[in-house]
Design a protein around this motif. Structure first.
Motif, PDB file in Angstrom:
ATOM      1  N   ASP A   1      36.377 -53.049 -23.360  1.00 57.27           N
ATOM      2  CA  ASP A   1      36.268 -53.849 -22.161  1.00 57.27           C
ATOM      3  C   ASP A   1      34.890 -54.336 -21.529  1.00 57.27           C
ATOM      4  O   ASP A   1      35.469 -55.143 -20.818  1.00 57.27           O
ATOM      5  N   VAL A   2      34.036 -53.702 -22.143  1.00 56.08           N
ATOM      6  CA  VAL A   2      32.693 -54.113 -21.751  1.00 56.08           C
ATOM      7  C   VAL A   2      32.760 -56.012 -21.484  1.00 56.08           C
ATOM      8  O   VAL A   2      31.826 -56.603 -20.749  1.00 56.08           O
TER       9      VAL A   2
ATOM     10  N   ALA B   1      37.225 -60.647 -17.833  1.00 57.05           N
ATOM     11  CA  ALA B   1      38.028 -60.557 -16.921  1.00 57.05           C
ATOM     12  C   ALA B   1      38.162 -59.340 -15.794  1.00 57.05           C
ATOM     13  O   ALA B   1      38.753 -58.635 -15.360  1.00 57.05           O
ATOM     14  N   VAL B   2      37.613 -58.295 -17.216  1.00 56.30           N
ATOM     15  CA  VAL B   2      37.598 -56.784 -16.405  1.00 56.30           C
ATOM     16  C   VAL B   2      36.700 -56.874 -15.632  1.00 56.30           C
ATOM     17  O   VAL B   2      35.365 -57.036 -15.343  1.00 56.30           O
ATOM     18  N   PHE B   3      37.440 -56.180 -14.322  1.00 58.13           N
ATOM     19  CA  PHE B   3      36.308 -55.865 -13.027  1.00 58.13           C
ATOM     20  C   PHE B   3      37.143 -54.512 -12.770  1.00 58.13           C
ATOM     21  O   PHE B   3      37.895 -54.394 -12.090  1.00 58.13           O
TER      22      PHE B   3
ATOM     23  N   PHE C   1      35.268 -44.790 -18.032  1.00 60.05           N
ATOM     24  CA  PHE C   1      36.783 -44.832 -18.467  1.00 60.05           C
ATOM     25  C   PHE C   1      37.178 -46.804 -19.152  1.00 60.05           C
ATOM     26  O   PHE C   1      38.295 -46.633 -19.776  1.00 60.05           O
ATOM     27  N   PHE C   2      36.190 -47.269 -20.034  1.00 60.17           N
ATOM     28  CA  PHE C   2      35.958 -48.636 -20.431  1.00 60.17           C
ATOM     29  C   PHE C   2      35.856 -47.881 -21.817  1.00 60.17           C
ATOM     30  O   PHE C   2      35.426 -47.170 -22.047  1.00 60.17           O
TER      31      PHE C   2
ATOM     32  N   LYS D   1      41.605 -51.497 -21.208  1.00 54.23           N
ATOM     33  CA  LYS D   1      42.494 -50.267 -21.616  1.00 54.23           C
ATOM     34  C   LYS D   1      41.846 -49.166 -21.783  1.00 54.23           C
ATOM     35  O   LYS D   1      40.720 -48.832 -22.143  1.00 54.23           O
ATOM     36  N   PRO D   2      41.941 -48.496 -20.707  1.00 56.33           N
ATOM     37  CA  PRO D   2      41.327 -47.427 -20.224  1.00 56.33           C
ATOM     38  C   PRO D   2      41.664 -46.288 -21.452  1.00 56.33           C
ATOM     39  O   PRO D   2      42.462 -45.716 -22.321  1.00 56.33           O
TER      40      PRO D   2
END
Lengths: 329, 300
Positions: free
Chosen positions: A67-68, A72-74, A62-63, A79-80
């Motif tokens: 986001d990749v 900070a994204v885990f 869904f990334f 932004k799905p």
């Protein structure tokens, strides 16, 4: 010693034994609790080892491309997006490919059940010369790695000739590669994907069925084929289910044969997934492998889904089936 | 026809018709192919433009090439064999352990069982490579986390490893354990069919054995070693065979032979590689079977 003192002693001991009883009861309870906790921890940890990568794939699918690279994204995308699924559906040509694949694996599974049960029955119930030797050959087909015979198989189907008949008639041999025909042929002749194992399962199961069944059928005038199809196969349901599940799952996931026979990618879903990254790179011009990998993840989820549904539907019968199908002893 | 067949002869003929499809397939696809593979391995194969091929006998030089000239084959073959040998004992005991846990009654058992059987569904090549990547994500995340935590919390993994080594444990054992831990993902994924087979084996043990053992006052430790373990030994052999064959099919040797044949079009070398690796694997299987079958206990 006066009797009263002895009586007091006995009473004391009674009390003590009661106390130690309750103590050991608590001790036992504690042990049980600790053991449960230990078991729970182990199962939880191992489940995570299995599920962890899957969860990772699922969340990554869904990334969005931002986001990749966002450190900070885990796990939970900021932004799905469903864009990855959209791309994967499009480039896998999902529904059409899935349809072809399902037709293919279901046909193969039906043939597999029919042929391997026949052969297993033949080995279980009839006496003929060289029987043990031939059954040894079945075991060899289980143990022998298939890649030993891959080149001759490739050549065989590349220039397929029905026992030399075509050459006699002056026709050219046919090229059967780039289609599913080689797999159908091999399965019909009992040498498909892990057919040896299925023959073994059926043989063990039929050996466990009572002989009186066939004797009664024979006295009532049923021929061997009638007996087999109407009586024995119906009674072999647990083995049939086991073989059906394994055959479907393994055939669905097989990439060795489908690569060897260069089956068309628009018919085999798992084969198509292995080329999707290149497709994305050339047609959609997604040059960044990190971003195109997201669509591959979405495709992975899409590929796992159908077989998961089949598996969940039949899971209940699976362990029972294996237990009763007599692999075990 | 004057002479009528006896019932026995008729039965034999019917039996042969039952196994006829397999017999034809076996003769064409296995026996024929095996001979061809051996022929390929002993000759130089030239592939024609229309897909035909011609062979010329050159003796064992293909085998020499595979073993002495090819830079990768030796190493890959030895590595895969070592991997298999390391994995087998662990996979067997691990799956037996999990099967025993999953055979007990507890809430959510069906769900946990489903999780442990899940890897059966995930064996497709493309799915595997996705899983591998995701595993790296997780492991990479974990090791990065560890690096960040080490200065602040004072937990140093290398220090603990050092303790292990200073305990005086043989370094072989330490290496074994650490290599297992580093491949835990692969091992857990490779043992689901074995778990199923063991669960089925456990369920087929008659309950009366356990009951009488309990009445005689056996502890659960004794029950395991005196009843459960002997009763599942026949299946240990089956599981070992399955593990070896399965891990070999997915090993790099197969990939190497495949590439040699279909990207370099060197059929002779590829056939030689296949034969060498198959002989190696059959030798291992034979030795293990000899070793285990002497210790196997058959209930009936």
């Amino acid at each position: 010693m006066p009797i009263s003192i002895i009586k007091a002693y006995v009473k004391k001991f009674d009390k003590i034994t009661i106390d130690s009883n309750t103590l050991s009861k608590y001790y036992g309870k504690l042990k049980g609790w600790l053991f449960t906790l230990f078991k729970f921890a182990i199962l939880l940890g191992l489940s995570y080892i299995i599920l962890g990568p899957l969860i990772n794939i699922f969340s990554n699918s869904f990334f969005s491309s931002e986001d990749v690279y966002n450190p900070a994204v885990f796990m939970i995308p900021i932004k799905p997006t469903l864009n990855n699924y959209h791309l994967a559906l499009l480039r896998l040509d999902y529904f059409s490919t899935l349809g072809h694949t399902l037709i293919y694996i279901i046909t193969i599974t039906l043939i597999q059940i029919l042929i391997t049960s026949m052969v297993g029955y033949g080995f279980a119930r009839f006496d003929f010369p060289l029987k043990n030797l031939l059954f040894g050959c079945v075991i060899i087909t289980i143990v022998l790695p298939t890649h030993t015979i891959m080149l001759p198989l490739y050549q065989h189907f590349r220039n397929w000739d029905l026992l030399g008949v075509f050459r006699l008639l002056g026709m050219k041999p046919i090229n059967l590669l780039s289609s599913e025909t080689p797999m159908y042929l091999m399965t019909i002749f009992g040498t498909g994907l892990r057919s040896g194992l299925f023959i073994y399962i059926f043989r063990q199961f039929f050996r466990g069925l009572p002989k009186e069944l066939e004797e009664a059928a024979f006295i009532d005038g049923a021929g061997p084929w009638y007996t087999f199809f109407r009586i024995m196969l119906v009674n072999a349901m647990p083995a049939v289910i086991t073989v059906a599940v394994f055959s479907m799952v393994w055939q669905y996931n097989d990439t060795f044969y489908s690569q060897l026979f260069t089956m068309p990618t628009d018919h085999i879903l798992t084969l198509r997934l292995s080329t999707i990254q290149a497709t994305l790179e050339f047609i959609d011009e997604i040059k960044d492998p990190m971003v195109s990998q997201l669509a591959v993840y979405a495709g992975t989820i899409l590929i796992i889904l159908p077989i998961l549904v089949i598996y969940l539907l039949m899971q209940k019968y699976l362990v029972e089936g294996i237990e009763r199908s007599g692999i075990v002893g | 026809m004057n002479k009528r067949l006896t019932l026995k002869q008729r039965n034999a003929i019917v039996g042969l018709t039952f196994i006829l499809p397999w017999l034809i397939g076996f003769l064409i696809y296995y026996v024929g192919s095996l001979f061809l593979t051996i022929q390929f391995s002993l000759s130089k194969v030239i592939i024609g433009k229309t897909g035909g091929y011609t062979t010329s006998f050159i003796g064992i030089s293909n085998f020499k090439n595979a073993l002495l000239v090819d830079p990768n084959f030796n190493q890959i073959l030895v590595n895969s064999i070592i991997d298999i040998l390391i994995d087998i004992p662990f996979i067997i005991f691990f799956s037996l352990f999990i099967a025993i846990l999953l055979n007990q009654k507890f809430k959510g058992r069906a769900f946990v069982r489903a999780i442990f059987f899940l890897p059966i569904l995930l064996t497709a090549g493309a799915v595997q490579s996705s899983l591998q990547l995701a595993t790296q994500h997780i492991m990479g995340g974990a090791s990065a986390m560890m690096k960040e935590l080490t200065p602040s919390s004072g937990v140093n993994v290398n220090y603990f490893l050092g303790i292990f080594q200073e305990l005086g444990l043989p370094s072989v054992l330490v290496d074994y354990v650490t290599s297992l831990v580093s491949r835990i993902f692969d091992i857990v994924r490779a043992s689901s069919v074995q778990i199923i087979i063991f669960i089925a084996a456990l369920q087929s043990i008659p309950n009366s054995l356990y009951e009488s053992a309990k009445i005689e006052g056996a502890t659960s430790y004794e029950i395991f070693w005196k009843i459960t373990f002997p009763m599942v030994t026949p299946l240990i052999l089956a599981n070992v065979v399955y593990t070896v064959v399965d891990s070999f099919v997915n090993s790099n040797v197969v990939e190497l032979a495949f590439n040699e044949a279909f990207t370099n079009y060197n059929y002779g070398l590829s056939a030689a590689m296949s034969i060498l690796s198959t002989v190696a694997i059959l030798l291992i299987l034979g030795l293990i079977t000899l070793f285990i079958s002497r210790r196997t206990f058959y209930y009936n």
